[in-house]
Write a protein that holds these residues in place. Sequence first.
Motif, PDB file in Angstrom:
ATOM      1  N   ARG A  76      44.934  35.621  52.065  1.00 17.39           N
ATOM      2  CA  ARG A  76      45.471  35.912  53.404  1.00 17.39           C
ATOM      3  C   ARG A  76      46.953  36.245  53.390  1.00 17.39           C
ATOM      4  O   ARG A  76      47.509  36.737  54.383  1.00 17.39           O
ATOM      5  N   GLY A  77      47.642  35.950  52.261  1.00 16.83           N
ATOM      6  CA  GLY A  77      49.066  36.244  52.177  1.00 16.83           C
ATOM      7  C   GLY A  77      49.958  35.144  52.691  1.00 16.83           C
ATOM      8  O   GLY A  77      51.103  35.401  53.078  1.00 16.83           O
ATOM      9  N   ASP A  78      49.461  33.908  52.686  1.00 17.81           N
ATOM     10  CA  ASP A  78      50.249  32.768  53.172  1.00 17.81           C
ATOM     11  C   ASP A  78      51.106  32.226  52.025  1.00 17.81           C
ATOM     12  O   ASP A  78      50.708  31.324  51.296  1.00 17.81           O
ATOM     13  N   VAL A  79      52.302  32.792  51.854  1.00 22.13           N
ATOM     14  CA  VAL A  79      53.149  32.431  50.726  1.00 22.13           C
ATOM     15  C   VAL A  79      53.646  30.988  50.816  1.00 22.13           C
ATOM     16  O   VAL A  79      53.862  30.333  49.786  1.00 22.13           O
ATOM     17  N   VAL A  80      53.813  30.458  52.031  1.00 18.97           N
ATOM     18  CA  VAL A  80      54.276  29.075  52.198  1.00 18.97           C
ATOM     19  C   VAL A  80      53.239  28.099  51.656  1.00 18.97           C
ATOM     20  O   VAL A  80      53.557  27.173  50.904  1.00 18.97           O
ATOM     21  N   LEU A  81      51.981  28.315  52.015  1.00 16.35           N
ATOM     22  CA  LEU A  81      50.915  27.425  51.557  1.00 16.35           C
ATOM     23  C   LEU A  81      50.669  27.589  50.060  1.00 16.35           C
ATOM     24  O   LEU A  81      50.428  26.605  49.352  1.00 16.35           O
ATOM     25  N   VAL A  82      50.763  28.817  49.552  1.00 14.04           N
ATOM     26  CA  VAL A  82      50.612  29.054  48.116  1.00 14.04           C
ATOM     27  C   VAL A  82      51.693  28.311  47.344  1.00 14.04           C
ATOM     28  O   VAL A  82      51.427  27.661  46.329  1.00 14.04           O
ATOM     29  N   SER A 107      33.605  34.599  43.033  1.00 16.95           N
ATOM     30  CA  SER A 107      33.561  35.955  42.477  1.00 16.95           C
ATOM     31  C   SER A 107      34.233  36.049  41.115  1.00 16.95           C
ATOM     32  O   SER A 107      34.194  37.096  40.476  1.00 16.95           O
ATOM     33  N   GLY A 108      34.872  34.942  40.674  1.00 15.07           N
ATOM     34  CA  GLY A 108      35.583  34.956  39.399  1.00 15.07           C
ATOM     35  C   GLY A 108      37.015  35.442  39.512  1.00 15.07           C
ATOM     36  O   GLY A 108      37.698  35.611  38.502  1.00 15.07           O
ATOM     37  N   TRP A 109      37.499  35.667  40.737  1.00 13.53           N
ATOM     38  CA  TRP A 109      38.855  36.168  40.939  1.00 13.53           C
ATOM     39  C   TRP A 109      39.837  35.014  41.080  1.00 13.53           C
ATOM     40  O   TRP A 109      39.557  34.011  41.732  1.00 13.53           O
ATOM     41  N   THR A 110      41.024  35.200  40.465  1.00 19.12           N
ATOM     42  CA  THR A 110      42.101  34.234  40.618  1.00 19.12           C
ATOM     43  C   THR A 110      42.909  34.557  41.872  1.00 19.12           C
ATOM     44  O   THR A 110      42.725  35.605  42.505  1.00 19.12           O
ATOM     45  N   ALA A 111      43.835  33.652  42.206  1.00 17.49           N
ATOM     46  CA  ALA A 111      44.699  33.877  43.364  1.00 17.49           C
ATOM     47  C   ALA A 111      45.532  35.149  43.193  1.00 17.49           C
ATOM     48  O   ALA A 111      45.751  35.903  44.154  1.00 17.49           O
ATOM     49  N   LEU A 112      45.992  35.408  41.975  1.00 16.60           N
ATOM     50  CA  LEU A 112      46.789  36.602  41.716  1.00 16.60           C
ATOM     51  C   LEU A 112      45.977  37.864  41.974  1.00 16.60           C
ATOM     52  O   LEU A 112      46.470  38.831  42.562  1.00 16.60           O
ATOM     53  N   MET A 113      44.728  37.873  41.541  1.00 15.65           N
ATOM     54  CA  MET A 113      43.872  39.034  41.769  1.00 15.65           C
ATOM     55  C   MET A 113      43.641  39.266  43.258  1.00 15.65           C
ATOM     56  O   MET A 113      43.717  40.401  43.746  1.00 15.65           O
ATOM     57  N   LEU A 114      43.379  38.188  43.996  1.00 10.45           N
ATOM     58  CA  LEU A 114      43.125  38.308  45.433  1.00 10.45           C
ATOM     59  C   LEU A 114      44.360  38.808  46.184  1.00 10.45           C
ATOM     60  O   LEU A 114      44.268  39.692  47.049  1.00 10.45           O
ATOM     61  N   ALA A 115      45.511  38.258  45.847  1.00 12.98           N
ATOM     62  CA  ALA A 115      46.742  38.658  46.533  1.00 12.98           C
ATOM     63  C   ALA A 115      47.108  40.110  46.213  1.00 12.98           C
ATOM     64  O   ALA A 115      47.531  40.865  47.098  1.00 12.98           O
ATOM     65  N   ALA A 116      46.952  40.490  44.938  1.00 15.46           N
ATOM     66  CA  ALA A 116      47.287  41.854  44.543  1.00 15.46           C
ATOM     67  C   ALA A 116      46.362  42.865  45.213  1.00 15.46           C
ATOM     68  O   ALA A 116      46.809  43.896  45.730  1.00 15.46           O
ATOM     69  N   GLY A 128      47.275  43.399  48.813  1.00 15.86           N
ATOM     70  CA  GLY A 128      48.602  43.945  49.100  1.00 15.86           C
ATOM     71  C   GLY A 128      49.632  42.948  49.577  1.00 15.86           C
ATOM     72  O   GLY A 128      50.593  43.324  50.251  1.00 15.86           O
ATOM     73  N   HIS A 129      49.476  41.664  49.223  1.00 17.52           N
ATOM     74  CA  HIS A 129      50.438  40.634  49.648  1.00 17.52           C
ATOM     75  C   HIS A 129      51.512  40.470  48.558  1.00 17.52           C
ATOM     76  O   HIS A 129      51.416  39.627  47.669  1.00 17.52           O
ATOM     77  N   TYR A 130      52.548  41.302  48.642  1.00 11.48           N
ATOM     78  CA  TYR A 130      53.524  41.397  47.566  1.00 11.48           C
ATOM     79  C   TYR A 130      54.350  40.127  47.383  1.00 11.48           C
ATOM     80  O   TYR A 130      54.712  39.777  46.254  1.00 11.48           O
ATOM     81  N   ASP A 131      54.664  39.438  48.483  1.00 10.07           N
ATOM     82  CA  ASP A 131      55.459  38.222  48.341  1.00 10.07           C
ATOM     83  C   ASP A 131      54.660  37.135  47.622  1.00 10.07           C
ATOM     84  O   ASP A 131      55.208  36.357  46.837  1.00 10.07           O
ATOM     85  N   VAL A 132      53.345  37.069  47.897  1.00  8.90           N
ATOM     86  CA  VAL A 132      52.504  36.101  47.202  1.00  8.90           C
ATOM     87  C   VAL A 132      52.363  36.481  45.721  1.00  8.90           C
ATOM     88  O   VAL A 132      52.430  35.619  44.842  1.00  8.90           O
ATOM     89  N   VAL A 133      52.180  37.769  45.452  1.00  4.75           N
ATOM     90  CA  VAL A 133      52.087  38.237  44.065  1.00  4.75           C
ATOM     91  C   VAL A 133      53.350  37.867  43.300  1.00  4.75           C
ATOM     92  O   VAL A 133      53.300  37.388  42.159  1.00  4.75           O
ATOM     93  N   GLU A 134      54.516  38.099  43.918  1.00 11.09           N
ATOM     94  CA  GLU A 134      55.785  37.781  43.268  1.00 11.09           C
ATOM     95  C   GLU A 134      55.884  36.290  42.954  1.00 11.09           C
ATOM     96  O   GLU A 134      56.339  35.896  41.862  1.00 11.09           O
ATOM     97  N   ALA A 192      46.964  47.061  44.922  1.00 16.95           N
ATOM     98  CA  ALA A 192      47.313  46.898  43.508  1.00 16.95           C
ATOM     99  C   ALA A 192      46.883  48.079  42.654  1.00 16.95           C
ATOM    100  O   ALA A 192      46.712  47.959  41.442  1.00 16.95           O
ATOM    101  N   GLY A 193      46.708  49.243  43.286  1.00 16.23           N
ATOM    102  CA  GLY A 193      46.358  50.443  42.537  1.00 16.23           C
ATOM    103  C   GLY A 193      44.912  50.849  42.650  1.00 16.23           C
ATOM    104  O   GLY A 193      44.497  51.825  42.024  1.00 16.23           O
ATOM    105  N   TYR A 194      44.123  50.154  43.483  1.00 15.24           N
ATOM    106  CA  TYR A 194      42.692  50.440  43.559  1.00 15.24           C
ATOM    107  C   TYR A 194      42.284  51.093  44.878  1.00 15.24           C
ATOM    108  O   TYR A 194      41.107  51.118  45.223  1.00 15.24           O
ATOM    109  N   LYS A 195      43.260  51.627  45.570  1.00 18.87           N
ATOM    110  CA  LYS A 195      42.973  52.386  46.782  1.00 18.87           C
ATOM    111  C   LYS A 195      44.130  53.334  47.048  1.00 18.87           C
ATOM    112  O   LYS A 195      45.278  53.030  46.747  1.00 18.87           O
ATOM    113  N   ARG A 196      43.809  54.521  47.592  1.00 17.26           N
ATOM    114  CA  ARG A 196      44.828  55.435  48.078  1.00 17.26           C
ATOM    115  C   ARG A 196      44.551  55.668  49.567  1.00 17.26           C
ATOM    116  O   ARG A 196      43.416  55.951  49.957  1.00 17.26           O
TER     117      ARG A 196
END
Length: 368
Positions: free
Chosen positions: A16-22, A39-48, A51-57, A206-210
């Motif tokens: 969801r992009g909640d950087v405070v809770l992360v 689904s086997g996805w990590t938090a980094l994969m979900l955030a990327a 498009g939640h750049y602050d969470v990715v950072e 994260a590069g998987y959509k235009r």
Amino acid sequence: NTEEDNDKKFLDAAARGDVVLVTAHLAQLPSVINQTGYSGWTALMLAARNGHYDVVEKLLSHRYMQFLMITTVSASCLMTLLYKTALQGETKLCRFRYDAVKDLFQKPATVLIFLGVEKRKNPSSSSDGVREPPAWFAIGTDEDTVELLKRSREKNCCFPKSPHRDLLKLNEEEAGVMAQARSVLAWHSRYSFCPTCGSSTSLEEAGYKRKCLNSECRSQQGVHNTCYPRVDPVVIMLVIHPDGNQCLLGRKKMFPAGFFSCLAGFVEPGESLEEAVRREVEEESGVKVGPVHYVSCQPWPMPSSLMMGCLAVAVSTDIRVDESEIEEAHWFPRQQVPNDYAFSKLLEIHSAWSNMFLQHKQHKGDTK
């Protein structure tokens, strides 16, 4: 239980992009960064992907990053930087640290995509002395290849002269990383403009959509396949003679002297895999095919194919080559194939389709 609930809350916050809770979850339990959802996805994969750049950072500040360098020769030809190990002589992907490539991110022509987090058989150990498994990214650039080589810490680095064949020299895991990176970057190089209205597009997820920048474009409504990386289905088949002791192989003019391979071709709209196998074999060689059996599939980033391997049994044997498709085709006796020089060189590459077919037949106990 409480631990599973906390993991779900952490993954949901990242999605969801909640950087405070992360941030709060990481402060309380840093190891939660490696947890995966159903689904086997990590938090980094979900955030990327969302498009939640602050969470990715924030998540990347807890990880070691590795970058794969790919340079554009043309829209259909991309070259990946490789090197050979000093002792075993293995071909490996060149890995770049963030400091070696960060200046490229400021250049308009650079495309950066997130590939995922490296899987390790033993999560508690690391050959790099890094606690957490690294996150992988691919960089698409049109920078001068000589200058790119200078950025690498590895010796014996080079851009391959035959990028298609050199892919087969990588082990299965690294070939998969390279296939993913090249396929997605090739798609970006061809879809700078919207296929629906012709407007410019921007990179997302994260590069998987235009996304088309024209707010009135039809692609903004619903789901459109022009917005996501394309995958082209291809059949590749080993055709068995009715006597069970010969197989059909062909060669194109571009192949090295004496080199033959399985026949292959694209699946056309409205076709099943079986129909595509029968059509391609007859078009290229004149041989008619009856039973068709699916074996396995493999991504083939040339630039974005999914190769689906099949075994097929011929119901005719006369060969009439369509020279606009292939140069020649022959029936090869079972005893000759593994001993033929060109085919033996192909078998040295463990991921080669011909080897896969032979192993499949041996596994099935076919001794005809």
